[in-house]
Design a protein around this motif. Structure first.
Motif, mmCIF file in Angstrom:
data_model
loop_
_atom_site.group_PDB
_atom_site.id
_atom_site.type_symbol
_atom_site.label_atom_id
_atom_site.label_comp_id
_atom_site.label_asym_id
_atom_site.label_seq_id
_atom_site.Cartn_x
_atom_site.Cartn_y
_atom_site.Cartn_z
ATOM 1 N N LYS A 94 9.401 53.798 40.895
ATOM 2 C CA LYS A 94 8.440 53.290 39.907
ATOM 3 C C LYS A 94 7.999 54.391 38.953
ATOM 4 N N ALA A 95 7.933 55.618 39.464
ATOM 5 C CA ALA A 95 7.519 56.758 38.643
ATOM 6 C C ALA A 95 8.663 57.298 37.799
ATOM 7 N N ALA A 133 -0.147 59.679 41.074
ATOM 8 C CA ALA A 133 -1.074 58.581 40.785
ATOM 9 C C ALA A 133 -0.659 57.316 41.537
ATOM 10 N N LEU A 134 0.647 57.048 41.577
ATOM 11 C CA LEU A 134 1.124 55.868 42.301
ATOM 12 C C LEU A 134 0.906 56.000 43.805
ATOM 13 N N GLU A 194 3.023 63.796 38.013
ATOM 14 C CA GLU A 194 1.686 63.208 37.870
ATOM 15 C C GLU A 194 1.728 61.697 38.073
ATOM 16 N N LYS A 195 2.740 61.057 37.508
ATOM 17 C CA LYS A 195 2.870 59.615 37.658
ATOM 18 C C LYS A 195 3.106 59.254 39.126
ATOM 19 N N PHE A 196 3.960 60.016 39.797
ATOM 20 C CA PHE A 196 4.233 59.796 41.215
ATOM 21 C C PHE A 196 2.954 59.972 42.033
ATOM 22 N N GLU A 208 5.120 65.353 34.006
ATOM 23 C CA GLU A 208 4.699 63.972 33.748
ATOM 24 C C GLU A 208 5.165 63.032 34.865
ATOM 25 N N TYR A 209 6.371 63.262 35.403
ATOM 26 C CA TYR A 209 6.865 62.433 36.497
ATOM 27 C C TYR A 209 6.100 62.721 37.788
#
Length: 92
Positions: free
Chosen positions: A12-13, A37-38, A33-35, A30-31
Motif C-alpha cells: 500500500k505504501a 503511517a500505515l 514515512e508512508k509505510f 517518502e516511502y
C-alpha cells in the motif's frame, strides 16, 4: 502484525518486499514515512500501550533478578572476607 499484514501494508505504501533474497534495499524517505503511517494506522494505541506495559513489567522483573544477583554476590564476598579476617587472626 503478521508477516502477511506487513507485506500488504508495504505494498500500500508503494514498496516491494523481496522475500527471496538477503539484501537491504534502500528506499526513499517518502516511502518510509508512508509505510510508518500505515503501520501506525493498523496498530491501535491499545496494542502499543499493552506492549509498553509488557516491556515495563519485563524490565522490572529483570531489575529484581539483577538486584538479587548483586545481593548474592555481596553476601558471598562478605562471607569470604569474614573468613579471611578470622584466618588472619589465627582463629581458624
Amino acid at each position: 502484525m503478521t508477516q502477511d499484514e506487513i507485506i500488504k501494508v508495504a505494498h500500500k505504501a508503494g514498496l516491494h518486499i523481496a522475500t527471496d533474497v538477503n539484501w537491504m534495499p534502500i528506499i526513499g524517505l517518502e516511502y518510509a514515512e508512508k509505510f510508518a503511517a500505515l503501520v501506525l494506522a493498523n496498530n491501535p494505541p491499545q496494542s502499543s500501550m499493552a506492549w509498553q506495559e509488557g516491556y515495563a513489567s519485563g524490565m522490572a522483573r529483570e531489575r529484581e533478578r539483577f538486584t538479587e544477583v548483586l545481593r548474592q554476590l555481596h553476601d558471598s564476598y562478605s562471607l569470604a572476607s569474614d573468613s579471611n579476617s578470622i584466618r588472619e587472626r589465627g582463629q581458624a
